[in-house]
Design a protein around this motif. Structure first.
Motif, PDB file in Angstrom:
ATOM      1  N   ARG A  48     -34.303  -1.390 -75.419  1.00 42.25           N
ATOM      2  CA  ARG A  48     -35.522  -1.203 -74.628  1.00 42.25           C
ATOM      3  C   ARG A  48     -35.258  -0.150 -73.569  1.00 42.25           C
ATOM      4  N   LEU A  49     -36.179   0.768 -73.413  1.00 45.47           N
ATOM      5  CA  LEU A  49     -35.965   1.893 -72.499  1.00 45.47           C
ATOM      6  C   LEU A  49     -37.153   2.024 -71.570  1.00 45.47           C
ATOM      7  N   VAL A  50     -36.862   2.229 -70.280  1.00 45.24           N
ATOM      8  CA  VAL A  50     -37.887   2.450 -69.260  1.00 45.24           C
ATOM      9  C   VAL A  50     -37.662   3.837 -68.669  1.00 45.24           C
ATOM     10  N   GLU A  51     -38.668   4.670 -68.730  1.00 39.83           N
ATOM     11  CA  GLU A  51     -38.562   6.061 -68.277  1.00 39.83           C
ATOM     12  C   GLU A  51     -39.374   6.244 -66.994  1.00 39.83           C
ATOM     13  N   PHE A  52     -38.692   6.685 -65.930  1.00 35.63           N
ATOM     14  CA  PHE A  52     -39.334   7.016 -64.658  1.00 35.63           C
ATOM     15  C   PHE A  52     -39.436   8.540 -64.553  1.00 35.63           C
ATOM     16  N   SER A  53     -40.614   9.021 -64.225  1.00 36.28           N
ATOM     17  CA  SER A  53     -40.856  10.461 -64.202  1.00 36.28           C
ATOM     18  C   SER A  53     -41.343  10.878 -62.817  1.00 36.28           C
ATOM     19  N   PHE A  54     -40.823  12.006 -62.359  1.00 31.52           N
ATOM     20  CA  PHE A  54     -41.263  12.616 -61.100  1.00 31.52           C
ATOM     21  C   PHE A  54     -41.807  14.025 -61.353  1.00 31.52           C
ATOM     22  N   PHE A  55     -42.304  14.271 -62.567  1.00 32.56           N
ATOM     23  CA  PHE A  55     -42.738  15.604 -62.964  1.00 32.56           C
ATOM     24  C   PHE A  55     -44.153  15.938 -62.510  1.00 32.56           C
ATOM     25  N   SER A  56     -44.967  14.932 -62.217  1.00 31.94           N
ATOM     26  CA  SER A  56     -46.387  15.173 -61.960  1.00 31.94           C
ATOM     27  C   SER A  56     -46.755  15.097 -60.483  1.00 31.94           C
ATOM     28  N   GLN A  94     -44.834  21.573 -62.837  1.00 31.92           N
ATOM     29  CA  GLN A  94     -43.840  20.541 -63.128  1.00 31.92           C
ATOM     30  C   GLN A  94     -42.906  20.431 -61.929  1.00 31.92           C
ATOM     31  N   THR A  95     -42.799  19.244 -61.383  1.00 28.53           N
ATOM     32  CA  THR A  95     -42.125  19.060 -60.104  1.00 28.53           C
ATOM     33  C   THR A  95     -40.870  18.205 -60.246  1.00 28.53           C
ATOM     34  N   ALA A  96     -40.123  18.185 -59.169  1.00 25.98           N
ATOM     35  CA  ALA A  96     -38.965  17.304 -59.004  1.00 25.98           C
ATOM     36  C   ALA A  96     -38.962  16.851 -57.552  1.00 25.98           C
ATOM     37  N   ILE A  97     -38.464  15.652 -57.307  1.00 26.40           N
ATOM     38  CA  ILE A  97     -38.451  15.115 -55.954  1.00 26.40           C
ATOM     39  C   ILE A  97     -37.192  15.583 -55.241  1.00 26.40           C
ATOM     40  N   HIS A  98     -37.364  16.030 -54.000  1.00 29.17           N
ATOM     41  CA  HIS A  98     -36.258  16.535 -53.183  1.00 29.17           C
ATOM     42  C   HIS A  98     -36.031  15.564 -52.034  1.00 29.17           C
ATOM     43  N   CYS A  99     -34.836  15.004 -51.958  1.00 29.16           N
ATOM     44  CA  CYS A  99     -34.499  13.992 -50.956  1.00 29.16           C
ATOM     45  C   CYS A  99     -33.574  14.593 -49.910  1.00 29.16           C
ATOM     46  N   GLU A 100     -33.909  14.359 -48.659  1.00 32.34           N
ATOM     47  CA  GLU A 100     -33.043  14.779 -47.564  1.00 32.34           C
ATOM     48  C   GLU A 100     -31.896  13.781 -47.393  1.00 32.34           C
ATOM     49  N   ALA A 101     -30.974  14.112 -46.507  1.00 29.42           N
ATOM     50  CA  ALA A 101     -29.834  13.220 -46.259  1.00 29.42           C
ATOM     51  C   ALA A 101     -30.327  11.903 -45.661  1.00 29.42           C
ATOM     52  N   GLY A 102     -29.837  10.805 -46.200  1.00 26.23           N
ATOM     53  CA  GLY A 102     -30.231   9.488 -45.729  1.00 26.23           C
ATOM     54  C   GLY A 102     -31.478   8.937 -46.372  1.00 26.23           C
ATOM     55  N   CYS A 103     -32.086   9.660 -47.307  1.00 20.32           N
ATOM     56  CA  CYS A 103     -33.298   9.183 -47.968  1.00 20.32           C
ATOM     57  C   CYS A 103     -32.937   8.138 -49.028  1.00 20.32           C
ATOM     58  N   GLU A 104     -33.779   7.144 -49.177  1.00 20.09           N
ATOM     59  CA  GLU A 104     -33.558   6.059 -50.140  1.00 20.09           C
ATOM     60  C   GLU A 104     -34.830   5.825 -50.938  1.00 20.09           C
TER      61      GLU A 104
END
Length: 328
Positions: A102-110, A203-213
């Motif tokens: 079983r596979l669960v796919e999380f996308s941050f492209f949109s 098409q996007t990607a999420i950018h996390c700063e230092a300390g982001c959770e």
């Protein structure tokens, strides 16, 4: 014995009081109070367990409705659950040929978070090709469609209308006479960069700063449209995680950066346990648990030192000192 004085017509009369009764049954009363207190604590504990179970059941029903509503939108549901029998082609790609998983796919492209995603810290969505935002910028053109070239002329800028030194202009022989200063030309290029950096419609990607959770909620097997008996027995088995990320800089020497933490959902509202990550990345790029990253880093350092000594023609310290490995 005690006496009680009474005055009647000036004469004092004494009345004998009954003897005091010594208290008894203190131990029995204490046992009764303790028994009642324990029963009340047990009732509160059972009520809390029942309330958490009802909350979990209601949460699963709400999440199932959210998944169904998300599946009807453009692009499908996010996260997307791939099930055997319906998505065998994708499962064969991600599962190395195994389609029974079983596979669960999380996308941050949109440019949008998956369902039940909680973010603490600073993060933003950027286009995937953000590094190419300043490459091949379209040059400014005049009215006739000619490209403005680098030049030097002290004249009036066609954009800001200031009489100053213009660095760009149309050098061809025609009547456009368009000259642009360096500041206006730079603003023109920055507009192109800002338009390319805008995540809307890309098409996007999420950018996390230092300390982001970022906290992701993995849908349990009970929410699948497949029969629960086909996947319920595998919910507690081994699993694998495939993650695509880009680290701008590795941790400094002797430090590790946290990547992932696996934990069940906390329904109590607050956790008193110390949160420790499950997967780290080390200074050499090694990924794994803290102990494995530390072991890989030490081995990498040792091999680097040995290669450096070998290139310089130096003997290892054990041979130079004349001692064996046990003696050292």
């Amino acid at each position: 014995r005690q006496r009680e004085e009474q005055v009647e017509g000036g004469n004092k009369k004494y009345k004998e009081l009954p003897p005091k009764i010594e208290p008894y049954g203190a131990d029995e009363l204490r046992e009764i109070l303790v028994r009642r207190r324990r029963a009340e604590l047990e009732r509160q504990r059972e009520e809390q367990v029942r309330r958490i179970a009802n909350q979990l059941e209601l949460d699963l029903k709400t999440y199932r409705q959210e998944l169904r509503a998300s599946a009807e939108r453009a692009g499908g549901s996010n996260p997307k659950v791939l099930e055997p029998g319906t998505d065998d082609a994708l499962l064969a790609i991600y599962g190395s040929g195994h389609v029974s998983s079983r596979l669960v796919e999380f996308s941050f492209f949109s440019n949008k978070h998956p369902l039940r995603t909680f973010v603490s810290g600073n993060c933003s969505y950027l286009p995937v090709l953000i590094s190419d935002a300043r490459k091949k910028l379209a040059p400014m053109q005049c009215k006739a469609g000619h490209r403005l070239r680098a030049m030097h002329a002290y004249t009036t800028c066609s954009l800001c209308r200031k009489h100053q030194s213009c660095k760009y202009g149309c050098t061809l022989k025609h009547d456009c006479r368009k000259y642009v200063c360096a500041r206006c030309y730079k603003e023109y290029e920055e507009e192109q960069v800002a338009q390319r950096s805008n995540p809307e419609g890309k098409q996007t990607a999420i950018h996390c700063e230092a300390g982001c959770e970022i906290t992701l909620f993995v849908p349990p097997a009970e929410l699948d449209d497949l029969a629960p008996a086909a996947t319920a027995d595998k919910s507690d088995g081994p699993f694998s995680v495939s993650l695509e990320l880009r680290v701008h800089s590795l941790p400094v020497r002797g430090q590790q950066a946290a990547l992932l933490r696996f934990s069940p959902k906390d329904l109590s509202g607050s956790s008193r346990r110390l949160h420790r990550a499950s997967v780290y990345v080390g200074e050499t790029g090694a990924v794994g648990t803290a102990d494995r990253v530390a072991t890989a880093t030490s081995q990498r350092r040792r091999s680097t030192v040995e290669k450096r000594e070998g290139s310089l023609g130096l003997k290892p310290k054990r041979e130079a000192s004349g001692l064996s490995k046990e003696e050292e």
